[in-house]
Design an enzyme around this catalytic site. Sequence first.
Site, mmCIF file in Angstrom:
data_model
loop_
_atom_site.group_PDB
_atom_site.id
_atom_site.type_symbol
_atom_site.label_atom_id
_atom_site.label_comp_id
_atom_site.label_asym_id
_atom_site.label_seq_id
_atom_site.Cartn_x
_atom_site.Cartn_y
_atom_site.Cartn_z
ATOM 1 N N PRO A 2 43.576 33.046 32.849
ATOM 2 C CA PRO A 2 45.273 33.126 32.170
ATOM 3 C C PRO A 2 44.353 32.064 30.270
ATOM 4 O O PRO A 2 44.006 30.861 31.400
ATOM 5 C CB PRO A 2 45.993 32.581 32.592
ATOM 6 C CG PRO A 2 45.993 32.613 34.667
ATOM 7 C CD PRO A 2 44.379 32.300 34.373
ATOM 8 N N GLU A 3 44.365 31.750 29.767
ATOM 9 C CA GLU A 3 44.171 30.970 28.573
ATOM 10 C C GLU A 3 46.265 31.347 27.786
ATOM 11 O O GLU A 3 47.198 31.985 28.249
ATOM 12 C CB GLU A 3 42.868 31.780 27.963
ATOM 13 C CG GLU A 3 41.760 31.791 28.285
ATOM 14 C CD GLU A 3 40.761 32.521 28.053
ATOM 15 O OE1 GLU A 3 40.750 32.048 26.229
ATOM 16 O OE2 GLU A 3 39.989 32.490 28.010
#
Length: 276
Positions: A2-3
């Site tokens: 997750p960015e």
Amino acid sequence: MPELPEVETIAQGLKPLLLGRVIARARVLDPISTPQGADLFARRLAKARIRDVRRRAKLLLLDLERPGKPDLFLAVHLRMTGGLVADLDSDEVRRFSRVRFELADGGSFVFTDIRRFGTCLALTAPELASWPFFATLGPEPLEMDAEGFVGRFQGRNKAVKAALLDQTVLAGVGNIYADESLFRAGIRPMAKAASLSAPRLQGLHRHLQEVLAQAIRENGSSIRDYRDAGGNAGAFQNSFRVYGRAGEPCVVCGTKLRGTKVGGRSTTYCPKCQKG
DNA sequence: ACGAGATCCTGTCAGC
DNA sequence: TGCTGACAGGATCTCG
């Protein structure tokens, strides 16, 4: 992993589900996920009402209020394999649940994490502000103008990709969007930031904003584990031009994409389209 | 002061 | 078939 776009998607998905609801109790199923200690963490969150759900950098932030006590923030860092999902009752969620947040009106939401790198913190406002990681975060890339962006990269004597990944330079970019924005900007990941002209850095700024905005529109990228708040996959992985494609032909020129390491991270680039 | 490299953790996959 | 080792990666710590 997750960015920024994935965390943004999760926050936007959870917000309508959680706003105004009250956490009856937090059940810590794996204490490694709550470095403050399971007891303190759970005690702080009891009877807290959710006032807002938002994102800062790669951090999920729930703004909480408690009767007769100072306001609180639930800060969740998903790291590589973390997720915050409405309780789905799937085997996958059950198996990797680390913290379950039980709501006063029934229902719950769950912090899941296969690799156990992610963390959940319950912090007061002064604690959040003095948390070194939080205090040193750089600006949000989608809220910066080109001039400010260029100024943060000029004079840095390290690889431009390492600077993109440095959360004190700017906040929220990880390995996927670093590689994708550098490809679109035609810049080699290992080029020193200081060696790049202002116009080229302006190009990187524009392409980074475009790639992040497109990824948010497409609900993030799903590789391996990532799911949004409702357990759904994103679509941006179908738009990858270099990430995870070492050895495949460049979508622009057909040259074989090269895989290497920059800043200790796996890196893919086109040796013809991307110049140093 | 700043940069580079090791570390944490576990599921997945290639190779024998 | 079943085992071993490499790999993925964000932030933190240590070392130069």
